[in-house]
Design a protein around this motif. Sequence first.
Motif, PDB file in Angstrom:
ATOM      1  N   ASP A  53       2.406  -2.947  11.732  1.00 54.80           N
ATOM      2  CA  ASP A  53       2.298  -3.832  10.570  1.00 54.80           C
ATOM      3  C   ASP A  53       0.816  -4.147  10.439  1.00 54.80           C
ATOM      4  OD1 ASP A  53       2.582  -5.682   8.576  1.00 54.80           O
ATOM      5  OD2 ASP A  53       3.716  -7.121   9.749  1.00 54.80           O
ATOM      6  N   ALA A  54       0.130  -3.408   9.550  1.00 59.21           N
ATOM      7  CA  ALA A  54      -1.323  -3.286   9.660  1.00 59.21           C
ATOM      8  C   ALA A  54      -2.132  -4.208   8.760  1.00 59.21           C
ATOM      9  CB  ALA A  54      -1.730  -1.831   9.396  1.00 59.21           C
ATOM     10  N   ASP A  55      -1.490  -5.001   7.907  1.00 55.56           N
ATOM     11  CA  ASP A  55      -2.270  -5.906   7.041  1.00 55.56           C
ATOM     12  C   ASP A  55      -3.218  -6.773   7.861  1.00 55.56           C
ATOM     13  OD1 ASP A  55      -1.091  -5.038   4.656  1.00 55.56           O
ATOM     14  OD2 ASP A  55       0.549  -6.471   4.814  1.00 55.56           O
ATOM     15  N   SER A  56      -2.714  -7.274   8.978  1.00 49.20           N
ATOM     16  CA  SER A  56      -3.514  -8.205   9.785  1.00 49.20           C
ATOM     17  C   SER A  56      -4.716  -7.535  10.440  1.00 49.20           C
ATOM     18  CB  SER A  56      -2.642  -8.851  10.864  1.00 49.20           C
ATOM     19  OG  SER A  56      -1.624  -9.624  10.283  1.00 49.20           O
ATOM     20  N   LEU A  85       0.606   3.387  10.081  1.00 53.14           N
ATOM     21  CA  LEU A  85       0.113   2.104   9.604  1.00 53.14           C
ATOM     22  C   LEU A  85       0.845   1.746   8.317  1.00 53.14           C
ATOM     23  CD1 LEU A  85      -3.768   2.523  10.007  1.00 53.14           C
ATOM     24  CD2 LEU A  85      -2.067   1.925  11.745  1.00 53.14           C
ATOM     25  N   VAL A  86       1.303   0.502   8.204  1.00 57.51           N
ATOM     26  CA  VAL A  86       2.026   0.058   7.015  1.00 57.51           C
ATOM     27  C   VAL A  86       1.275  -1.117   6.391  1.00 57.51           C
ATOM     28  CG1 VAL A  86       4.242  -0.655   6.062  1.00 57.51           C
ATOM     29  CG2 VAL A  86       4.180   0.780   8.120  1.00 57.51           C
ATOM     30  N   PHE A  87       1.000  -1.005   5.087  1.00 50.77           N
ATOM     31  CA  PHE A  87       0.234  -2.021   4.369  1.00 50.77           C
ATOM     32  C   PHE A  87       1.030  -2.558   3.184  1.00 50.77           C
ATOM     33  CE2 PHE A  87      -2.863   0.929   6.196  1.00 50.77           C
ATOM     34  CZ  PHE A  87      -3.728   0.058   6.854  1.00 50.77           C
ATOM     35  N   THR A  88       0.717  -3.789   2.789  1.00 52.44           N
ATOM     36  CA  THR A  88       1.303  -4.395   1.593  1.00 52.44           C
ATOM     37  C   THR A  88       0.407  -4.119   0.400  1.00 52.44           C
ATOM     38  OG1 THR A  88       2.289  -6.175   2.912  1.00 52.44           O
ATOM     39  CG2 THR A  88       2.089  -6.548   0.534  1.00 52.44           C
ATOM     40  N   GLN A  94      -9.393   1.336   2.897  1.00 51.60           N
ATOM     41  CA  GLN A  94      -9.486   2.747   2.520  1.00 51.60           C
ATOM     42  C   GLN A  94      -9.809   3.624   3.722  1.00 51.60           C
ATOM     43  OE1 GLN A  94      -8.729   3.788  -0.726  1.00 51.60           O
ATOM     44  NE2 GLN A  94      -8.543   5.692   0.448  1.00 51.60           N
ATOM     45  N   PHE A  95     -10.648   3.122   4.619  1.00 49.92           N
ATOM     46  CA  PHE A  95     -10.964   3.869   5.836  1.00 49.92           C
ATOM     47  C   PHE A  95      -9.699   4.166   6.628  1.00 49.92           C
ATOM     48  CE2 PHE A  95     -11.556   3.465  10.459  1.00 49.92           C
ATOM     49  CZ  PHE A  95     -12.343   4.566  10.706  1.00 49.92           C
ATOM     50  N   MET A  96      -8.852   3.165   6.799  1.00 48.26           N
ATOM     51  CA  MET A  96      -7.634   3.365   7.587  1.00 48.26           C
ATOM     52  C   MET A  96      -6.641   4.266   6.860  1.00 48.26           C
ATOM     53  SD  MET A  96      -6.949  -0.141   9.713  1.00 48.26           S
ATOM     54  CE  MET A  96      -7.065  -1.351   8.406  1.00 48.26           C
ATOM     55  N   LEU A  97      -6.553   4.124   5.532  1.00 51.61           N
ATOM     56  CA  LEU A  97      -5.662   4.995   4.763  1.00 51.61           C
ATOM     57  C   LEU A  97      -6.104   6.457   4.878  1.00 51.61           C
ATOM     58  CD1 LEU A  97      -5.215   2.894   1.482  1.00 51.61           C
ATOM     59  CD2 LEU A  97      -3.458   3.338   3.210  1.00 51.61           C
ATOM     60  N   ASP A  98      -7.401   6.693   4.884  1.00 50.68           N
ATOM     61  CA  ASP A  98      -7.925   8.053   4.960  1.00 50.68           C
ATOM     62  C   ASP A  98      -7.780   8.655   6.360  1.00 50.68           C
ATOM     63  OD1 ASP A  98      -8.646   7.928   2.306  1.00 50.68           O
ATOM     64  OD2 ASP A  98     -10.747   7.394   2.715  1.00 50.68           O
ATOM     65  N   LYS A  99      -7.898   7.819   7.381  1.00 43.87           N
ATOM     66  CA  LYS A  99      -7.960   8.343   8.748  1.00 43.87           C
ATOM     67  C   LYS A  99      -6.588   8.475   9.402  1.00 43.87           C
ATOM     68  CE  LYS A  99     -10.222   7.744  13.218  1.00 43.87           C
ATOM     69  NZ  LYS A  99     -11.255   7.028  14.011  1.00 43.87           N
ATOM     70  N   TYR A 100      -5.631   7.604   9.047  1.00 43.31           N
ATOM     71  CA  TYR A 100      -4.365   7.551   9.774  1.00 43.31           C
ATOM     72  C   TYR A 100      -3.162   7.764   8.851  1.00 43.31           C
ATOM     73  CZ  TYR A 100      -7.256   5.309  13.360  1.00 43.31           C
ATOM     74  OH  TYR A 100      -8.226   5.030  14.285  1.00 43.31           O
ATOM     75  N   SER A 147      -0.200   6.690   6.909  1.00 41.98           N
ATOM     76  CA  SER A 147      -0.052   5.331   6.392  1.00 41.98           C
ATOM     77  C   SER A 147       1.038   5.266   5.332  1.00 41.98           C
ATOM     78  CB  SER A 147      -1.376   4.837   5.782  1.00 41.98           C
ATOM     79  OG  SER A 147      -2.437   4.890   6.709  1.00 41.98           O
ATOM     80  N   LYS A 148       1.530   4.056   5.128  1.00 40.66           N
ATOM     81  CA  LYS A 148       2.487   3.757   4.073  1.00 40.66           C
ATOM     82  C   LYS A 148       1.996   2.526   3.331  1.00 40.66           C
ATOM     83  CE  LYS A 148       6.380   3.101   1.749  1.00 40.66           C
ATOM     84  NZ  LYS A 148       6.823   3.976   0.635  1.00 40.66           N
ATOM     85  N   MET A 149       1.854   2.635   1.994  1.00 36.98           N
ATOM     86  CA  MET A 149       1.486   1.498   1.165  1.00 36.98           C
ATOM     87  C   MET A 149       2.731   1.026   0.422  1.00 36.98           C
ATOM     88  SD  MET A 149      -0.845  -0.610   0.144  1.00 36.98           S
ATOM     89  CE  MET A 149      -2.420   0.153   0.604  1.00 36.98           C
ATOM     90  N   CYS A 150       3.116  -0.219   0.628  1.00 35.30           N
ATOM     91  CA  CYS A 150       4.339  -0.767   0.043  1.00 35.30           C
ATOM     92  C   CYS A 150       4.035  -1.421  -1.300  1.00 35.30           C
ATOM     93  CB  CYS A 150       4.964  -1.783   0.988  1.00 35.30           C
ATOM     94  SG  CYS A 150       5.373  -1.105   2.615  1.00 35.30           S
ATOM     95  N   GLU A 151       4.826  -1.114  -2.292  1.00 36.27           N
ATOM     96  CA  GLU A 151       4.664  -1.681  -3.629  1.00 36.27           C
ATOM     97  C   GLU A 151       5.930  -2.449  -4.010  1.00 36.27           C
ATOM     98  OE1 GLU A 151       1.852  -1.446  -5.180  1.00 36.27           O
ATOM     99  OE2 GLU A 151       0.846   0.212  -4.148  1.00 36.27           O
ATOM    100  N   GLY A 152       5.782  -3.722  -4.338  1.00 37.94           N
ATOM    101  CA  GLY A 152       6.919  -4.533  -4.742  1.00 37.94           C
ATOM    102  C   GLY A 152       7.597  -5.273  -3.605  1.00 37.94           C
ATOM    103  N   TYR A 153       7.177  -4.989  -2.401  1.00 36.98           N
ATOM    104  CA  TYR A 153       7.695  -5.664  -1.211  1.00 36.98           C
ATOM    105  C   TYR A 153       6.603  -5.617  -0.152  1.00 36.98           C
ATOM    106  CZ  TYR A 153       8.603  -0.766  -0.046  1.00 36.98           C
ATOM    107  OH  TYR A 153       8.461   0.587   0.166  1.00 36.98           O
ATOM    108  N   GLU A 154       6.864  -6.219   0.994  1.00 31.87           N
ATOM    109  CA  GLU A 154       5.824  -6.362   2.005  1.00 31.87           C
ATOM    110  C   GLU A 154       5.902  -5.292   3.085  1.00 31.87           C
ATOM    111  OE1 GLU A 154       4.660 -10.663   2.894  1.00 31.87           O
ATOM    112  OE2 GLU A 154       6.770 -10.873   2.364  1.00 31.87           O
TER     113      GLU A 154
END
Length: 251
Positions: free
Chosen positions: A6-9, A69-72, A103-109, A111-118
């Motif tokens: 849970d990577a937002d933090s 990595l999962v982001f909101t 963006q660095f983490m999205l490019d390197k690992y 990842s999942k970007m969540c839209e409409g939920y957390e």
Amino acid sequence: MKALIDADSLIYKVGFAIEEKNFWNEYEVKHEGAEPDIDYTTDLEQCYESCSTLIDNIMFAAEADEVLLVFTGKGNFRYDNPLGYKQNRVGTRKPTGYKEILQFMLDKYPSKMCEGYEADDYVVWLKKEYPEDYMVCAIDKDVLYQSVGHHYNYNNDTYVTINEKKAINFEYYQCLVGDTSDGYKGCPGVGPVKAKSILKECEGDEQKIWLAVVKTYESKGLTEEDAINTMRLCSMHQYNGSTIDLWKPKG
């Protein structure tokens, strides 16, 4: 095993640790009543290096050879809740370099970007769907304590093991006591001791728990609808893999 982070933090943890505050007119503010002239700077390369090190350390602690990595992202169904959600965070700023670090983490690992939920919702769902494939790595108690399994808290370097009864109880516990960090109140006058007592008497039976929660809300002049709306704020079990199924009482 994959480290399900849970990577937002991570962005906040690294960003705020490295940024520097520049107070350009401290003397004038203190002695002349001037408006503060403050800005923040950061070293992005150091941020990137720190992110990589932190993720490596999390993977080591989780004994994982892969990571997700999962982001909101944009939108959140909880913002439509009549009780309000995270309104206490309006106006709070993000660390300097937030977009670049993300963006660095999205490019390197992976990842999942969540839209409409957390990110929390997705992490809990994915762990439930594939319990043997992932170790949850998070700092949010909602994620750690509403997911069945053995998890890693990367904020304080500890592990927690949650069984089904504990996961169920924590969901209703949050409904009773609320969560100041997420800006919802729960049931007035119900603190941790009272909430735990109510849950203990129900012995893990969800229908009994819900009846007890509603009775407690009604004793404070509230309604079952108030309790349902609170559950829709605190439950991490509303994402079904494609859409949101808003929480409703069992049975």
